[in-house]
Structures are given as structure tokens and as C-alpha cells.
Scaffold this motif. Structure first.
Motif, PDB file in Angstrom:
ATOM      1  N   ASP B  23       0.830  -1.206   0.000  1.00  0.00           N
ATOM      2  CA  ASP B  23       0.000   0.000   0.000  1.00  0.00           C
ATOM      3  C   ASP B  23       0.870   1.264   0.000  1.00  0.00           C
ATOM      4  O   ASP B  23       0.678   2.180  -0.814  1.00  0.00           O
ATOM      5  CB  ASP B  23      -0.932  -0.037   1.228  1.00  0.00           C
ATOM      6  N   LEU B  24       1.859   1.288   0.894  1.00  0.00           N
ATOM      7  CA  LEU B  24       2.705   2.488   1.008  1.00  0.00           C
ATOM      8  C   LEU B  24       3.571   2.682  -0.235  1.00  0.00           C
ATOM      9  O   LEU B  24       3.803   3.817  -0.668  1.00  0.00           O
ATOM     10  CB  LEU B  24       3.586   2.399   2.261  1.00  0.00           C
ATOM     11  N   ALA B  25       4.031   1.573  -0.831  1.00  0.00           N
ATOM     12  CA  ALA B  25       4.840   1.688  -2.046  1.00  0.00           C
ATOM     13  C   ALA B  25       4.005   2.288  -3.172  1.00  0.00           C
ATOM     14  O   ALA B  25       4.469   3.144  -3.922  1.00  0.00           O
ATOM     15  CB  ALA B  25       5.398   0.323  -2.444  1.00  0.00           C
ATOM     16  N   LEU B  26       2.723   1.842  -3.265  1.00  0.00           N
ATOM     17  CA  LEU B  26       1.830   2.403  -4.292  1.00  0.00           C
ATOM     18  C   LEU B  26       1.584   3.890  -4.058  1.00  0.00           C
ATOM     19  O   LEU B  26       1.346   4.642  -4.997  1.00  0.00           O
ATOM     20  CB  LEU B  26       0.485   1.680  -4.283  1.00  0.00           C
ATOM     21  N   ARG B  27       1.619   4.308  -2.786  1.00  0.00           N
ATOM     22  CA  ARG B  27       1.389   5.731  -2.484  1.00  0.00           C
ATOM     23  C   ARG B  27       2.668   6.556  -2.635  1.00  0.00           C
ATOM     24  O   ARG B  27       2.688   7.740  -2.311  1.00  0.00           O
ATOM     25  CB  ARG B  27       0.857   5.891  -1.058  1.00  0.00           C
ATOM     26  N   GLY B  28       3.755   5.899  -3.071  1.00  0.00           N
ATOM     27  CA  GLY B  28       4.964   6.640  -3.397  1.00  0.00           C
ATOM     28  C   GLY B  28       5.952   6.814  -2.266  1.00  0.00           C
ATOM     29  O   GLY B  28       6.923   7.567  -2.385  1.00  0.00           O
ATOM     30  N   LEU B  29       5.734   6.088  -1.148  1.00  0.00           N
ATOM     31  CA  LEU B  29       6.674   6.214  -0.030  1.00  0.00           C
ATOM     32  C   LEU B  29       7.831   5.232  -0.192  1.00  0.00           C
ATOM     33  O   LEU B  29       7.718   4.208  -0.874  1.00  0.00           O
ATOM     34  CB  LEU B  29       5.956   5.943   1.304  1.00  0.00           C
ATOM     35  N   ALA B  30       8.944   5.547   0.440  1.00  0.00           N
ATOM     36  CA  ALA B  30      10.060   4.606   0.512  1.00  0.00           C
ATOM     37  C   ALA B  30       9.781   3.657   1.672  1.00  0.00           C
ATOM     38  O   ALA B  30       9.450   4.097   2.773  1.00  0.00           O
ATOM     39  CB  ALA B  30      11.368   5.354   0.732  1.00  0.00           C
ATOM     40  N   VAL B  31       9.883   2.358   1.394  1.00  0.00           N
ATOM     41  CA  VAL B  31       9.484   1.365   2.388  1.00  0.00           C
ATOM     42  C   VAL B  31      10.585   0.341   2.592  1.00  0.00           C
ATOM     43  O   VAL B  31      11.173  -0.153   1.629  1.00  0.00           O
ATOM     44  CB  VAL B  31       8.195   0.613   1.931  1.00  0.00           C
ATOM     45  N   THR B  32      10.877   0.052   3.858  1.00  0.00           N
ATOM     46  CA  THR B  32      11.732  -1.085   4.192  1.00  0.00           C
ATOM     47  C   THR B  32      10.953  -1.962   5.156  1.00  0.00           C
ATOM     48  O   THR B  32      10.347  -1.461   6.104  1.00  0.00           O
ATOM     49  CB  THR B  32      13.033  -0.628   4.877  1.00  0.00           C
TER      50      THR B  32
END
Lengths: 251, 393
Positions: B23-32
Motif C-alpha cells: 500500500d505504502l509503495a503504491l502511495r509513493g513512499l520509501a518502504v523497508t
């Protein structure tokens, strides 16, 4: 309803606790090479190799890395070699093994760490995306409810890599695509689900495909999910030798 | 202010963490995302594999039931080919079960869960192995899921969209100063080395282990790890998911899966989600109760018995068996609940509602970071599970 229970019972069931010695393959990236580490683990009547490895993580060494997920031979992640034999840890009771038990990662795939192999090298062998579900032939006496013409169920193959590990040809030639991928291809030939049959058979016919198999049947012996990869490789060979695809005619 | 996207560190590689990374990756955030073991090795993979219609919760926990039926429909759309689309039957065996029938049908209707009442003869034609003494059955849109491969599609898609997924990386401590969480100290079990991962927000998605992670930030989380025992027997004894038509109880569920039948489940509460055990009396109850629904269970060979811990939201000391606790989920922004900044927990819920949990949590994370981005996971069809291992090939 509520079941009264003793929450303290550890890895299994009733019966006296005994100890088994495990020799476990250890490797961390940057190590000069692998080594074997010995752990004495208390076991009970139904303790599995997976229970024992998790006991080590919990009580002795949290850095021991293993793959596991479902705990009932359905996900295929916990494949290892125990005393040289390919098994799923979750359904391998310690009781059936000797006093000292050697646990190693599966063979013929690169080791990432400890008992964990890099499954990218496994999936890279597959021809293309392979379907997860198939027509269900099980429980044939049952009618289907309205709106469901044919039941589907998951394919038998759980992608554990044990067949590849057991394959003596894969041990000497890492270009051979191996039994799991060929069995998956045969399943698509058997039940097409929209796949391009000619392209699939051409893929199986490549030099690193079905003809590399020496028909030793170690894959079928190792399979924990009754896929019978060797028989499927033989089926593909038969079709290629005859130069046609019988299922295509049947449909 | 830097132009780099905000970085979110997710602790926990179960279904919830995977769906949140997606979800966060689709919203354009950097995720680990870090997970101490293999992806889905905690509760997610050990799940019985039931895609809930919500019918199980309709009478007692309608909020969970509504979440389930909505997510059931969404998951079938975004994970095509990932389910044994077999539906489910709720089966009444006793007069007491029959008293539950009307309230059950009414509650399902109120929650928007379609039902089809069947006579015993109709039910037996569909499921010949059912207890022939059944009194009634109700068909609902349950289904069988692969408890590892369905969630793995969220990880695969997150990865393809740039999320860093790091299995075998364990959080040993959170980086906390003046009640602000700014990342985590981690141990990488692939290399054996320790290091730090800095983040703008740390999300605790550690399921039944989330209490342990929260304590690293000085937060006391009202989570009860509530394990259940499951038993797999050889043989596909039914095609549909079979449930007992009564208040949720022990051993009232049979989920067919491949060539196995999974019997579940029990419920108790523990303090340490790592030390569950598999109480043999629970295993016996699963087999006995399962055999009441399908007598052939009594003769079936046991393939495996195991435990999995649910992360139920409640207050400590309140619940005894876990059945009293709602199966819905909750997002905690610890700035509001505990005065700790940069730290969010998403917990509770169940496999079926992983996407909705992620959406609710991502909304909170984005609001905290002042990011205005809409959730896109309802429409985004996920990559196949194999893409997780093929680097998006």
C-alpha cells in the motif's frame, strides 16, 4: 466450550522428555566456509525437526536461520536434508531418527545462510508463470453447487525444491532445469489453462530439458506431495518422441 | 526539507506487513520491511487457509463480519488464481444448532453476506462425507486460500514497486530519544552483523509479537497472543469449507486444501508467542469435533498438528480463551495513545482482512507525514507469488 490445558508443555505432546543431538549446518555471509554446530535438544514423542530447530532459536541461538511457514507440508518452505535425505522439517518426527541427527540445507541451490537457500535459483528454472490452481479431481462423488461448474484446488507441487536437491543430474549440471519445473510444465500440458502448448513442449525439448534426466527417480522418492516428477518427465518425453501432444487432441 | 520520499520501516513480515508495504509503495513512499525469519513464518503462514465470508462472526462480531465480506470480494478480484473457490457450508447437527439458524441467517443478511439454506439431502449431495444426521446447512462464500502464497503476492508487488523486503533481519531494539522513535537497531542473520535502519515512521506489524516490539519504545500494548491448535489429515474429505452452525467454538471448522483437510481450531491465551506448544488434548478435540461434522475424520491419517497465535486486541487480564475478543483490527498512533512520536502499531484482524488493515494503517502513516495520497490497493491486481523470487521477472 473451553479446553483445560497445560500451557507449559514445550515442543510436542505427552511422554518423558529425552535429548537428541543435532549437528546443524551453519554459514553466515563472509564466513570462510560452512561449519557444523552441535545442539542438544529436549524432545518429546511428537517433536519434529522443525520444532527442534525452533527450540534452538528460542533457547540457544536466535541467529540460526531457517525457512518455515505453514507447519503442515503445504507451503514447502522447510525443506532440508536430514541425515542426507530430503525432507520437510515440519512433518519429520525426531522419534524416527537416530541419536545424532545432521541437518543441512537442500542441495543444488545456493545457500544464503545456515539452512536457508536462495529460492530465486529455483524459480528461475521454471518455463513461465505456472498456475497455482487446477481442476479438482478429488472427491469425485460430490455434486457442485450452482454457480461452480468445476471445483479447482491447488496444484500438488508445493515448490519445496526437494526433488531438485535429490536429483543427481542437477548435482553435476546446474543448467538442467530439473524435475520441479518439468513437472510443472507437464501439468500445463495435461491441463492447458490457456497456455501455448507448442512453446512449452519446445522449452521442454531444449538440451537442458527432459533429455538430461537419467530416469533415476530420486525426485519422485523425495517428493513430499506426491507429484511424481519423474513419471511426468517420462510423459513429456513420450509426447516429444511421438512428435505430438495427445491432450490437445483430447480437447 | 529533503525532496526524498518519506521512509517507513515496517517491523514484521506477515500478511499485514506485506500488505502495508504494498500500500505504502503504491502511495509513493520509501518502504523497508524487516522480518526476523522467513516471510509469513509467524502467524500468517500457519493460518488454516480460510478466506472468510464473515459468516463465522456475523452473529457475535458484526464489525468483523462486514470487514470480511468486503475484503473477501476485493481479494478475489486482486488475487485471481490464488483461491480454491469452493464456497463454504455451515452445518447444523443438533437442535441447539437449529436454534442458531434464524439468528445466523438474519445476521448474515444484515452484514451483506449472501446465504443459501440447504436441506440435509441437498447438503449431502454436495458433501457426501458429511454427518448424515445433519439437520440443515447454509451455503456462504467462504473459500480456501494458500496461507503463504496469497500474502506473498503483496510482498512480490511491493518489491516490484520499490519496497525493500528484508527477511532474516531481526529488530533488537528501537531507536528512541525523548519519546521519539527514529528507526531500529537490527541484526542481519544472513551476515551476522548488527546495524541501524533510520525511518520517519516505524510501523509495528509484528502480530502476536507486537507487544514485545512496543515495549522497546516503552509502550504497553493491549495485545493478547491467543493461539489455536490446527490438525491436518490426509485426504480431501470435503470440497467446500465446512463449519459448524453455532457460536464459534473449538474444532468446528474443516478447510480442504490440496489433498489435505485442515481441522481447526482452539483458542487460549499466552504471554510468549514463541512458546505455544501443541497440547495433545486440543489435538484430540480437533479430531473428535471434526469427526462430528465429517465422520471420516476419525479414520484419517494425521499429517501434522501445529499451533498459531492470533494477535487479539484486548486488555490484559480480561479474556481467558480469546473467543471473547473481537477479531477486528486496530491502528495505534502512539503519539496519541502514549505520547511516543514516530511509532504506529497495526494489529488484530485476520488473514482475510490484511488489505483493509494495511489501508487503515497507511492512512494513519500518511496523515502523520502530511502526505496526501489515495489508497490504490482495492483495484491493483497483484503479481503472482513467484514474482517474489524472480525479482519481478
Amino acid at each position: 466450550m473451553r479446553i483445560e490445558t497445560d500451557q507449559r508443555s514445550s515442543a510436542g505432546a505427552e511422554g518423558p522428555t529425552r535429548t537428541r543431538r543435532f549437528r546443524v549446518f551453519r554459514y553466515k555471509r563472509g564466513d570462510r566456509g560452512p561449519r557444523y554446530e552441535t545442539f542438544d535438544v529436549p524432545v518429546e514423542a511428537r517433536t519434529t525437526v522443525l520444532d527442534a530447530m525452533r527450540w534452538i532459536q528460542l533457547h540457544v541461538d536466535p541467529s540460526l536461520a531457517i525457512r518455515h511457514s505453514c507447519s503442515h507440508a503445504s507451503c514447502g518452505t522447510c525443506g532440508v536434508r536430514v541425515d542426507g535425505r530430503e525432507v520437510l522439517m515440519c512433518v519429520t518426527p525426531v522419534e524416527d531418527l537416530g541419536r545424532e541427527i545432521t541437518v543441512e540445507p537442500v542441495a543444488n541451490l545456493p545457500v544464503l545462510t545456515d539452512l536457508v537457500v536462495d529460492m530465486r535459483a529455483f524459480y528461475a528454472r521454471y518455463p513461465d508463470e505456472h498456475p497455482l490452481v487446477r481442476e479438482s479431481e478429488l472427491l469425485p462423488g460430490a455434486k457442485t453447487p450452482e454457480g461452480i461448474a468445476t471445483y479447482v484446488r491447488y496444484e500438488d507441487c508445493i515448490e519445496c525444491g526437494l526433488c531438485l536437491s535429490a536429483c543427481p543430474i542437477a548435482a553435476t549440471d546446474d543448467r538442467y532445469v530439473g524435475p520441479a519445473a518439468l513437472a510443472a510444465a507437464e501439468r500445463i500440458v495435461e491441463e492447458r489453462r490457456g497456455a501455448d502448448l507448442a512453446a512449452l513442449l519446445a522449452w521442454a525439448d531444449e538440451p537442458d530439458g527432459v533429455w538430461r534426466c537419467h530416469a533415476i527417480f530420486e525426485c519422485t522418492r523425495a517428493c513430499p506431495s506426491d507429484v511424481r516428477p519423474a513419471e511426468r518427465i517420462m510423459t513429456l518425453r513420450g509426447m516429444l518422441a511421438r512428435g505430438h501432444a495427445p491432450m490437445e487432441e483430447a480437447r | 526539507m529533503s525532496s526524498a520520499p518519506a521512509h517507513v520501516l515496517i517491523v514484521g513480515g506477515g500478511g499485514t506487513g506485506g500488505a502495508l508495504a504494498h500500500d505504502l509503495a503504491l502511495r509513493g513512499l520509501a518502504v523497508t520491511l524487516v522480518e526476523r525469519g522467513e516471510i509469513t513464518s509467524g502467524t500468517t503462514g500457519r493460518h488454516h487457509g480460510l478466506l472468510h465470508s464473515g459468516a463465522r462472526y456475523a452473529v457475535r462480531d458484526p464489525a468483523s463480519a462486514v470487514e470480511c465480506i468486503q475484503e473477501n470480494r476485493i481479494l478475489r478480484r486482486i488475487c485471481p488464481g490464488s483461491f480454491e473457490e469452493n464456497d463454504g457450508l455451515f452445518v447444523a447437527l443438533t437442535e441447539e444448532d437449529m436454534e442458531y439458524l434464524e439468528p445466523f441467517l438474519e445476521a448474515c443478511a444484515a452484514c451483506g453476506i449472501p446465504t443459501q439454506p440447504l436441506t440435509p439431502a441437498e447438503a449431502l449431495a454436495l458433501e457426501p462425507n458429511l454427518n448424515p444426521d445433519l439437520k440443515a446447512a447454509v451455503r456462504v462464500p467462504d473459500a480456501t486460500m494458500d496461507a503463504m502464497r496469497m500474502p506473498l503476492r503483496f510482498f512480490a508487488t511491493a518489491k516490484a514497486n520499490g519496497a525493500r523486503i528484508l527477511p532474516y533481519v531481526e529488530v533488537v531494539d528501537l531507536l528512541v530519544r525523548d519519546r521519539v522513535v527514529s528507526g531500529a537497531r537490527v541484526r542481519d542473520h544472513v551476515t551476522g552483523r548488527e546495524g541501524e535502519i533510520r525511518a520517519d515512521v516505524v510501523v509495528n506489524a509484528a502480530g502476536p509479537w507486537s507487544g514485545k516490539i512496543a515495549r522497546m519504545a516503552g509502550v504497553d500494548l493491549p495485545i493478547r497472543p491467543s493461539p489455536g491448535v490446527l490438525v491436518a489429515v490426509r485426504g480431501r474429505l470435503c470440497n467446500m469449507v465446512l463449519s459448524r452452525l453455532h457460536r464459534p467454538g473449538d474444532g468446528d471448522l474443516i478447510v480442504p486444501q490440496r489433498g489435505l483437510s485442515v481441522l481447526g481450531t482452539s483458542s487460549w491465551t499466552v504471554h510468549d508467542p514463541d512458546d505455544l506448544g501443541v497440547p495433545e488434548d486440543h489435538v484430540r478435540t480437533m479430531c473428535e469435533e471434526g469427526a462430528r461434522l465429517v465422520p471420516a475424520v476419525a479414520r484419517a491419517e494425521r499429517r501434522a498438528a501445529w499451533s498459531a497465535a492470533r494477535p487479539l486486541v484486548g486488555s490484559r487480564g480480561e479474556a481467558e480463551t480469546g473467543r471473547e475478543l473481537s477479531r477486528t483490527f486496530k491502528t495505534f498512533d502512539h503519539r496519541e495513545s502514549d505520547g511516543v512520536e514516530g511509532f504506529v502499531t497495526i494489529t488484530g484482524g485476520k488473514g482475510t482482512t490484511l488489505r483493509a488493515m494495511a489501508e487503515a494503517c497507511a492512512d494513519v502513516v500518511c496523515a502523520k507525514l502530511g502526505i496526501d495520497a489515495e489508497c490504490r490497493t482495492r483495484e491493483t491486481v497483484l503479481l503472482p507469488h513467484t514474482a517474489y523470487y524472480t525479482d519481478g521477472r
